[in-house]
Design an enzyme around this catalytic site. Structure first.
Site, short mmCIF file in Angstrom:
data_model
loop_
_atom_site.label_atom_id
_atom_site.label_comp_id
_atom_site.label_asym_id
_atom_site.label_seq_id
_atom_site.Cartn_x
_atom_site.Cartn_y
_atom_site.Cartn_z
N SER A 97 -5.16 23.98 -3.42
CA SER A 97 -5.98 24.44 -4.53
C SER A 97 -6.87 25.62 -4.11
O SER A 97 -6.35 26.68 -3.77
CB SER A 97 -6.79 23.27 -5.10
N ASN A 121 -0.45 23.38 -4.57
CA ASN A 121 -1.16 23.36 -5.85
C ASN A 121 -2.07 24.58 -5.98
O ASN A 121 -3.23 24.47 -6.37
CB ASN A 121 -1.94 22.07 -6.01
N HIS A 242 -1.98 17.27 -9.59
CA HIS A 242 -2.70 18.21 -8.73
C HIS A 242 -2.95 17.68 -7.32
O HIS A 242 -2.93 18.46 -6.37
CB HIS A 242 -4.04 18.57 -9.38
#
Length: 267
Positions: A97, A121, A242
């Site tokens: 992320s 992700n 996620h």
């Protein structure tokens, strides 16, 4: 795992991390609101063959925050200072992320220091609508409105694996430093295109991995990142969202093992 604190010079301050294993170095960077422990399944598995260093991002875990207003390039500069202090030579670098944004930016800016890069992700060239939505969330967080449930609903499904991971992630989010969280989320909101034009210069093996149910770090983004890099490869884990490294740890670790065993760089 061995907790370690690195006393960096200003403006970075202390950086905390978890270290385990021996061998070629693998550096892991978590996402916004998380901490190095979010990599626990991968640390346990990959430290059998590698020296694994999982960092606490600025303002997370025990790491000092960056100065107010820091954007993604300041987080990339922070990583450079950390890796210089660790003195590991070229590393395999994986981020999740926000950590993927940092890792991708670092591979663009410091290709000589990266043997391979994995972006889990990650976000890449959001649509105008998606960018507006995430910037609105960043503004709410900066204003002190911290909604714990919304990201959890977005990140997790109803399976037993998802719910077990959700409980742990909820605990980390509930204990996060709000200033560090707001700063990192703001950089995350604004950073999806910062280094996108440089992906063609990433000459090492690049893995872009996500879950097919991740609405923000989409399979299309993973494919676009992989196609932008000369040695890019995309992996999409079906039935996950996620926090795929926690909800599908075996599949993610297997993909990372394949990536760690990919040699070479384009000329």
């Amino acid at each position: 795992m061995t907790p370690t604190t690195l006393p960096l010079s200003e403006p970075y301050g202390a950086v905390t991390c978890q270290r385990a294993g021996q061998g070629a170095p693998l550096v892991l960077i978590h996402g916004v609101g998380m901490q190095s422990a979010a990599w626990a399944p991968q640390i346990a598995a990959l430290s059998l063959t590698h020296q694994v260093i999982a960092l606490d991002m600025p303002g997370h875990g025990g790491s000092a925050p960056l100065p107010a207003g820091a954007e993604l390039p300041e987080y990339v500069a922070w990583l450079h200072a950390v890796l210089q202090a660790l003195d590991l030579g070229p590393v395999s670098l994986a981020g999740h992320s926000m950590g993927a944004l940092i890792a991708g930016g670092y591979a663009v800016c410091h290709p000589e220091a990266v043997a391979r890069v994995a972006l889990l992700n990650g976000v890449f060239r959001r649509s105008a609508e998606a960018r507006a939505a995430v910037e609105d969330r960043a503004a709410e967080i900066r204003a002190g409105s911290f909604d714990l449930e919304t990201p959890l609903i977005r990140w997790f499904g109803a399976s037993a694996a998802d719910q077990a991971a959700r409980a742990q992630v909820a605990e980390w989010l509930a204990g996060v430093n709000l200033q560090g969280y707001a700063a990192a989320y703001t950089a995350f909101a604004r950073g999806d295109s910062t280094y996108a034009d440089g992906f063609g210069g990433i000459r090492c093996p690049l893995l872009a991995l996500t879950g097919d149910g991740d609405p923000n770090s989409t399979p299309e983004m993973a494919q676009a990142m992989a196609e932008a890099a000369p040695m890019g490869h995309a992996v999409v884990i079906e039935g996950h969202r996620h926090m795929v490294n926690l909800t599908a740890p075996a599949a993610v670790t297997a993909a990372l093992r394949d990536w760690l065993n990919t040699e070479g760089a384009t000329s």
